[in-house]
Design a protein around this motif. Structure first.
Motif, short mmCIF file in Angstrom:
data_model
loop_
_atom_site.label_atom_id
_atom_site.label_comp_id
_atom_site.label_asym_id
_atom_site.label_seq_id
_atom_site.Cartn_x
_atom_site.Cartn_y
_atom_site.Cartn_z
N ASP A 210 -37.15 -13.24 -40.21
CA ASP A 210 -37.78 -14.38 -39.50
C ASP A 210 -36.86 -15.11 -38.53
O ASP A 210 -37.33 -15.76 -37.61
N ARG A 211 -35.56 -15.04 -38.70
CA ARG A 211 -34.64 -15.88 -37.95
C ARG A 211 -33.93 -15.10 -36.84
O ARG A 211 -33.47 -13.99 -37.05
N HIS A 212 -33.85 -15.72 -35.66
CA HIS A 212 -33.11 -15.14 -34.54
C HIS A 212 -31.75 -15.80 -34.42
O HIS A 212 -31.61 -17.01 -34.57
N PHE A 213 -30.74 -14.99 -34.12
CA PHE A 213 -29.39 -15.49 -33.85
C PHE A 213 -29.00 -15.09 -32.43
O PHE A 213 -29.53 -14.14 -31.87
N ASN A 214 -28.05 -15.84 -31.86
CA ASN A 214 -27.58 -15.50 -30.52
C ASN A 214 -26.88 -14.14 -30.51
O ASN A 214 -26.96 -13.38 -29.55
N LYS A 215 -26.18 -13.84 -31.61
CA LYS A 215 -25.52 -12.54 -31.73
C LYS A 215 -26.59 -11.46 -31.92
O LYS A 215 -27.72 -11.76 -32.29
N LYS A 216 -26.23 -10.23 -31.67
CA LYS A 216 -27.19 -9.14 -31.79
C LYS A 216 -27.37 -8.73 -33.25
O LYS A 216 -26.82 -7.74 -33.71
N ILE A 217 -28.16 -9.54 -33.95
CA ILE A 217 -28.45 -9.29 -35.36
C ILE A 217 -29.92 -8.90 -35.49
O ILE A 217 -30.80 -9.59 -35.00
N THR A 218 -30.16 -7.79 -36.14
CA THR A 218 -31.51 -7.26 -36.29
C THR A 218 -32.38 -8.24 -37.08
O THR A 218 -31.95 -8.82 -38.08
N CYS A 219 -33.62 -8.42 -36.62
CA CYS A 219 -34.56 -9.34 -37.27
C CYS A 219 -35.85 -8.60 -37.63
O CYS A 219 -36.42 -7.88 -36.79
N VAL A 220 -36.30 -8.78 -38.85
CA VAL A 220 -37.59 -8.25 -39.30
C VAL A 220 -38.52 -9.43 -39.56
O VAL A 220 -38.12 -10.41 -40.20
N THR A 221 -39.73 -9.34 -39.07
CA THR A 221 -40.66 -10.46 -39.20
C THR A 221 -42.10 -9.96 -39.14
O THR A 221 -42.35 -8.82 -38.73
N SER A 222 -43.03 -10.78 -39.57
CA SER A 222 -44.44 -10.46 -39.36
C SER A 222 -44.83 -11.00 -37.99
O SER A 222 -44.09 -11.76 -37.37
N ASP A 223 -46.00 -10.62 -37.52
CA ASP A 223 -46.47 -11.08 -36.21
C ASP A 223 -47.03 -12.49 -36.35
O ASP A 223 -48.24 -12.70 -36.43
N ASN A 224 -46.13 -13.46 -36.37
CA ASN A 224 -46.50 -14.85 -36.61
C ASN A 224 -47.41 -15.41 -35.52
O ASN A 224 -48.32 -16.20 -35.80
N TYR A 225 -47.14 -15.01 -34.28
CA TYR A 225 -47.95 -15.51 -33.16
C TYR A 225 -49.40 -15.06 -33.31
O TYR A 225 -50.33 -15.88 -33.21
N GLU A 226 -49.59 -13.79 -33.58
CA GLU A 226 -50.96 -13.27 -33.76
C GLU A 226 -51.58 -13.88 -35.01
O GLU A 226 -52.80 -14.12 -35.06
N GLY A 227 -50.76 -14.18 -36.03
CA GLY A 227 -51.28 -14.83 -37.23
C GLY A 227 -51.85 -16.20 -36.93
O GLY A 227 -52.89 -16.59 -37.46
#
Length: 323
Positions: A141-158
């Motif tokens: 769910d969380r984005h970082f400035n560094k290139k760290i992989t993020c897994v999330t659900s499609d919150n916007y479409e939700g």
């Protein structure tokens, strides 16, 4: 970085004595043990709980840093993460931060010193400067400035889907109940999707938000009801737990769900028949998210490049008894 030798030197004992104190093995005089423990505390030394992996040069331990094991969504996520790790012979180290940034920083330092194979991180605090790629990490769910992989659900479409379902159920003035994180979290897209769809359909709406984390849920719900209890007929809550708290307090005040107000949550933790009423919710694919997270982490551990930085998984609407 503090070593076991540093502890031994400060305590005036041999390295083997420090090791026996740490592992609680072998005979150590009480006075000597106290000196070693005081040296450990003074140097802020974190004993390496997976020290045998130094010899192997490969750890089989993965840490899961999460805000609260009490939250059913995080509990379900942890279950599937541990199950996926177990399939490959890895073990899970659970780091329950309680949402406290200082505790998250403590855990990150401890994990760096304990040489874990990788980290799965769930955090909504501003700890950007203390997160690095020194250890393979995948964020949820969380984005970082560094290139760290993020897994999330499609919150916007939700968010869009929740608004459409509220309108379909008869809501004419729905409200979004949420919280504002101090950093960019994918969860904020639930609000954006809700607003986008409401404006696209020409629907009047209300946004009610407070800074995250919400420390007093009852006060939060009561404030919402005081301000909007009489003028909204639909609620999209940022989580199922917020939705459940709203339903409970609304009924105390004689507001009927779904007759007077339609309610939709987000997560899918209360679509089980043991819950009553069964909550209408935007269901996150928790198992898929968990297993994908670990598979991506394995690739990072093995040095295999990933094809993108953010992996979004579709959500679905689960009809319950609250719409």
């Amino acid at each position: 970085m503090t070593s076991i030798k540093d502890v031994a030197n400060l305590a005036g004992v041999a390295v083997g004595t420090v090791s026996r104190v740490i592992n609680n093995s072998g005979a150590v005089k009480p006075k000597t043990r106290k000196k070693v423990e005081e040296a450990i505390q003074e140097l802020n030394y974190f004993p390496n709980e997976v020290a045998r992996n130094f010899k192997m040069q490969k750890s089989k331990m993965v840490a899961l840093l999460l805000p609260s094991i009490w939250n059913p969504f995080f509990s379900e996520l942890a279950y599937y993460i541990e199950d996926e790790l177990d399939r490959e012979g890895f073990k899970l180290m659970l780091c329950n931060s309680g949402g406290k940034p200082e505790k998250e920083l403590y855990y990150l330092e401890m994990l760096r010193q304990n040489k874990v194979a990788g980290i799965v991180g769930i955090t909504y605090n501003d700890i950007e400067n203390n997160v690095s790629n020194d250890i393979p990490i995948v964020s949820i769910d969380r984005h970082f400035n560094k290139k760290i992989t993020c897994v999330t659900s499609d919150n916007y479409e939700g968010g869009r889907l929740a608004l459409r379902e509220l309108v379909k159920a008869g809501a004419r003035k729905p409200a979004f109940m949420g919280s504002v994180t101090s950093v960019f979290s994918e969860t904020m897209n639930r609000r954006q999707g809700f607003i986008h769809e409401a404006e696209a359909l020409g629907i009047d709406y209300v946004i009610f938000e407070k800074p995250d984390p919400i420390m007093d849920t009852n006060a939060y719900i009561n404030e919402f009801l005081k301000e909007h209890g009489d003028d909204v007929d639909g609620v999209f809550a940022i989580t199922d737990m917020v939705a459940a708290h709203y339903i409970d307090e609304a009924r105390r005040r004689g507001i009927r769900v779904p007759e007077d107000v339609k309610v939709i949550g987000y997560d899918g933790i209360q679509d089980n028949p043991y819950f009553h009423p069964i909550l209408s919710t935007i269901r996150q694919p928790v198992e898929e998210m968990a297993r994908m997270t670990i598979k991506l982490l394995y690739n990072k551990i093995e040095g295999i490049p990933l094809d993108r930085q953010v992996y979004r998984i579709p959500v679905m609407f689960k009809q319950g008894e609250t719409t």
